[in-house]
Write a protein that holds these residues in place. Structure first.
Motif, PDB file in Angstrom:
ATOM      1  N   GLU A 293       0.831  -1.199   0.000  1.00 38.89           N
ATOM      2  CA  GLU A 293       0.000   0.000   0.000  1.00 38.89           C
ATOM      3  C   GLU A 293       0.870   1.255   0.000  1.00 38.89           C
ATOM      4  OE1 GLU A 293      -3.662   1.933  -0.190  1.00 38.89           O
ATOM      5  OE2 GLU A 293      -3.207  -0.206  -0.360  1.00 38.89           O
ATOM      6  N   LEU A 294       1.942   1.219   0.780  1.00 34.02           N
ATOM      7  CA  LEU A 294       2.866   2.347   0.828  1.00 34.02           C
ATOM      8  C   LEU A 294       3.474   2.646  -0.537  1.00 34.02           C
ATOM      9  CD1 LEU A 294       4.995   1.898   4.084  1.00 34.02           C
ATOM     10  CD2 LEU A 294       3.871   4.004   3.379  1.00 34.02           C
ATOM     11  N   LEU A 295       3.750   1.602  -1.290  1.00 33.49           N
ATOM     12  CA  LEU A 295       4.486   1.761  -2.541  1.00 33.49           C
ATOM     13  C   LEU A 295       3.592   1.980  -3.755  1.00 33.49           C
ATOM     14  CD1 LEU A 295       7.294  -0.907  -2.029  1.00 33.49           C
ATOM     15  CD2 LEU A 295       7.495   1.576  -1.884  1.00 33.49           C
ATOM     16  N   LYS A 296       2.279   2.073  -3.552  1.00 37.22           N
ATOM     17  CA  LYS A 296       1.402   2.355  -4.686  1.00 37.22           C
ATOM     18  C   LYS A 296       1.768   3.703  -5.300  1.00 37.22           C
ATOM     19  CE  LYS A 296      -2.728  -0.328  -3.534  1.00 37.22           C
ATOM     20  NZ  LYS A 296      -4.167  -0.255  -3.157  1.00 37.22           N
ATOM     21  N   PRO A 297       1.767   3.791  -6.622  1.00 39.25           N
ATOM     22  CA  PRO A 297       2.130   5.055  -7.279  1.00 39.25           C
ATOM     23  C   PRO A 297       1.214   6.201  -6.850  1.00 39.25           C
ATOM     24  CG  PRO A 297       2.064   3.247  -8.858  1.00 39.25           C
ATOM     25  CD  PRO A 297       1.477   2.712  -7.588  1.00 39.25           C
ATOM     26  N   GLY A 298       1.801   7.364  -6.695  1.00 44.06           N
ATOM     27  CA  GLY A 298       1.053   8.553  -6.335  1.00 44.06           C
ATOM     28  C   GLY A 298       0.874   9.471  -7.529  1.00 44.06           C
TER      29      GLY A 298
ATOM     30  N   TYR B 227      24.321   2.162   3.775  1.00 44.97           N
ATOM     31  CA  TYR B 227      23.196   1.336   3.351  1.00 44.97           C
ATOM     32  C   TYR B 227      22.733   1.557   1.906  1.00 44.97           C
ATOM     33  CZ  TYR B 227      22.682   0.111   8.280  1.00 44.97           C
ATOM     34  OH  TYR B 227      22.908  -0.369   9.551  1.00 44.97           O
ATOM     35  N   VAL B 228      22.738   2.790   1.453  1.00 41.51           N
ATOM     36  CA  VAL B 228      22.209   3.072   0.115  1.00 41.51           C
ATOM     37  C   VAL B 228      23.255   2.780  -0.955  1.00 41.51           C
ATOM     38  CG1 VAL B 228      21.200   4.830  -1.385  1.00 41.51           C
ATOM     39  CG2 VAL B 228      20.624   4.797   1.053  1.00 41.51           C
ATOM     40  N   ASP B 229      24.451   3.319  -0.776  1.00 46.47           N
ATOM     41  CA  ASP B 229      25.506   3.134  -1.779  1.00 46.47           C
ATOM     42  C   ASP B 229      25.959   1.687  -1.883  1.00 46.47           C
ATOM     43  OD1 ASP B 229      25.328   5.848  -2.141  1.00 46.47           O
ATOM     44  OD2 ASP B 229      27.146   6.335  -1.021  1.00 46.47           O
ATOM     45  N   THR B 230      25.719   0.896  -0.853  1.00 47.01           N
ATOM     46  CA  THR B 230      26.106  -0.519  -0.853  1.00 47.01           C
ATOM     47  C   THR B 230      25.001  -1.428  -1.375  1.00 47.01           C
ATOM     48  OG1 THR B 230      25.390  -0.696   1.455  1.00 47.01           O
ATOM     49  CG2 THR B 230      27.718  -0.223   1.059  1.00 47.01           C
ATOM     50  N   GLY B 231      23.873  -0.854  -1.776  1.00 46.84           N
ATOM     51  CA  GLY B 231      22.792  -1.640  -2.358  1.00 46.84           C
ATOM     52  C   GLY B 231      21.873  -2.310  -1.361  1.00 46.84           C
ATOM     53  N   LYS B 232      21.988  -1.973  -0.088  1.00 47.49           N
ATOM     54  CA  LYS B 232      21.160  -2.623   0.929  1.00 47.49           C
ATOM     55  C   LYS B 232      19.799  -1.958   1.103  1.00 47.49           C
ATOM     56  CE  LYS B 232      25.274  -4.028   3.536  1.00 47.49           C
ATOM     57  NZ  LYS B 232      26.025  -3.857   4.809  1.00 47.49           N
ATOM     58  N   VAL B 233      19.723  -0.665   0.809  1.00 44.45           N
ATOM     59  CA  VAL B 233      18.490   0.099   1.041  1.00 44.45           C
ATOM     60  C   VAL B 233      18.189   0.962  -0.172  1.00 44.45           C
ATOM     61  CG1 VAL B 233      17.507   2.026   2.363  1.00 44.45           C
ATOM     62  CG2 VAL B 233      18.666   0.156   3.568  1.00 44.45           C
ATOM     63  N   ARG B 234      16.928   0.979  -0.559  1.00 49.99           N
ATOM     64  CA  ARG B 234      16.471   2.027  -1.476  1.00 49.99           C
ATOM     65  C   ARG B 234      15.728   3.045  -0.624  1.00 49.99           C
ATOM     66  NH1 ARG B 234      11.215   0.223  -5.083  1.00 49.99           N
ATOM     67  NH2 ARG B 234      10.182  -1.085  -3.531  1.00 49.99           N
ATOM     68  N   PHE B 235      16.033   4.294  -0.846  1.00 51.72           N
ATOM     69  CA  PHE B 235      15.536   5.376  -0.002  1.00 51.72           C
ATOM     70  C   PHE B 235      14.635   6.272  -0.838  1.00 51.72           C
ATOM     71  CE2 PHE B 235      15.642   9.184   2.593  1.00 51.72           C
ATOM     72  CZ  PHE B 235      15.727   8.698   3.887  1.00 51.72           C
ATOM     73  N   ILE B 236      13.421   6.464  -0.369  1.00 54.62           N
ATOM     74  CA  ILE B 236      12.448   7.291  -1.079  1.00 54.62           C
ATOM     75  C   ILE B 236      12.107   8.495  -0.215  1.00 54.62           C
ATOM     76  CG2 ILE B 236      10.089   7.399  -1.990  1.00 54.62           C
ATOM     77  CD1 ILE B 236      10.346   4.348  -2.551  1.00 54.62           C
ATOM     78  N   ILE B 237      12.214   9.677  -0.797  1.00 49.28           N
ATOM     79  CA  ILE B 237      11.842  10.907  -0.099  1.00 49.28           C
ATOM     80  C   ILE B 237      10.512  11.388  -0.655  1.00 49.28           C
ATOM     81  CG2 ILE B 237      12.489  13.286   0.442  1.00 49.28           C
ATOM     82  CD1 ILE B 237      15.407  12.494   0.000  1.00 49.28           C
ATOM     83  N   ARG B 238       9.545  11.587   0.227  1.00 44.94           N
ATOM     84  CA  ARG B 238       8.237  12.091  -0.175  1.00 44.94           C
ATOM     85  C   ARG B 238       7.945  13.422   0.505  1.00 44.94           C
ATOM     86  NH1 ARG B 238       4.605   6.520  -0.083  1.00 44.94           N
ATOM     87  NH2 ARG B 238       5.443   5.639  -2.026  1.00 44.94           N
ATOM     88  N   GLU B 239       7.255  14.273  -0.227  1.00 41.26           N
ATOM     89  CA  GLU B 239       6.961  15.619   0.259  1.00 41.26           C
ATOM     90  C   GLU B 239       5.850  15.608   1.307  1.00 41.26           C
ATOM     91  OE1 GLU B 239       6.868  14.765  -3.050  1.00 41.26           O
ATOM     92  OE2 GLU B 239       7.927  16.270  -4.275  1.00 41.26           O
ATOM     93  N   PHE B 240       6.130  16.259   2.427  1.00 38.82           N
ATOM     94  CA  PHE B 240       5.128  16.471   3.469  1.00 38.82           C
ATOM     95  C   PHE B 240       5.347  17.880   4.021  1.00 38.82           C
ATOM     96  CE2 PHE B 240       2.952  15.964   7.533  1.00 38.82           C
ATOM     97  CZ  PHE B 240       1.847  15.203   7.186  1.00 38.82           C
ATOM     98  N   PRO B 241       5.102  18.886   3.203  1.00 36.52           N
ATOM     99  CA  PRO B 241       5.434  20.260   3.608  1.00 36.52           C
ATOM    100  C   PRO B 241       4.600  20.728   4.795  1.00 36.52           C
ATOM    101  CG  PRO B 241       4.128  20.274   1.599  1.00 36.52           C
ATOM    102  CD  PRO B 241       4.483  18.839   1.860  1.00 36.52           C
ATOM    103  N   LEU B 242       5.266  21.306   5.766  1.00 34.08           N
ATOM    104  CA  LEU B 242       4.595  21.802   6.952  1.00 34.08           C
ATOM    105  C   LEU B 242       4.082  23.223   6.790  1.00 34.08           C
ATOM    106  CD1 LEU B 242       7.098  20.443   9.606  1.00 34.08           C
ATOM    107  CD2 LEU B 242       4.777  19.613   9.228  1.00 34.08           C
TER     108      LEU B 242
END
Length: 211
Positions: free
Chosen positions: A32-37, A79-94
């Protein structure tokens, strides 16, 4: 940690912020988290990495700035550069200023999106707390090759604006996000600017369980 008390309306609206304590740990369905927005996700790292970390962030959030400046470089290297984690940044402007910053990062193009986000975090004190923050933001964006006319055209882009609003709305309604930064680590919700050792404790068992 900053709480989000309202959905961004006009870019001229002021800030309404308050402090808060971390929520109890929750687990959200990863599919559910990964559904396209409404806008493409901004991902850093291998698409097939065994662990996915999603950060909901605001460019004007001091805790997000602190994470980006102090923890992110080490986290990315480990973690990211070694291929262990994919990191997604999503906008949540305050606030409207954070919305403007995220819109400008989107308008800068895919290749410049992360460099612009990084630049806005690094220069946050210069534009976020200026007497005339909009003018200061325009000045900062010159470093990314965007003049005032380009900035103003971007901030009139309703598709980008509405897309960012929808991302934040869905985070609030579906995943109970109300503060930044909020992380989802393979669906596990963690609130606040986690230090690297906290990430280590969460990630190491997940990575050890992967073949």
């Amino acid at each position: 940690m900053l709480r989000r008390h309202f959905m961004v309306g006009s870019l001229a609206t002021g800030l309404v912020l308050a402090g808060g304590s971390a929520l109890a740990q929750e687990v959200v369905d990863q599919a559910e988290l990964l559904k396209p927005g409404p806008l493409p996700d901004k991902m850093i790292g291998r698409p097939d990495a065994p662990v996915t970390v999603i950060e909901y962030a605001s460019l004007t959030c001091h805790h997000c700035q602190n994470f980006h400046k102090t923890t992110w470089p080490s986290f990315k290297a480990k973690y990211v550069d070694t291929g262990k984690v994919r990191f997604i940044i999503r906008e949540f402007p305050l606030d409207p200023l954070a919305t403007a910053g995220f819109m400008l990062a989107r308008c800068a193009g895919d290749d410049k999106w992360y460099p612009v986000v990084d630049m806005l975090y690094q220069t946050g004190e210069a534009w976020n707390h200026a007497d005339k923050p909009y003018d200061a933001l325009v000045q900062v964006m010159r470093q990314a090759g965007m003049g005032r006319e380009t900035v103003e055209a971007c901030l009139r882009d309703e598709k980008t604006y509405n897309g960012i609003r929808e991302i934040a709305d869905r985070a609030t309604q579906s995943f109970k996000v109300d503060s930044t930064p909020t992380f989802f680590i393979n669906g596990r919700k963690e609130v606040g600017a986690l230090p690297l050792d906290r990430f280590d404790k969460i990630l190491e068992p997940l990575l050890a369980a992967k073949p």
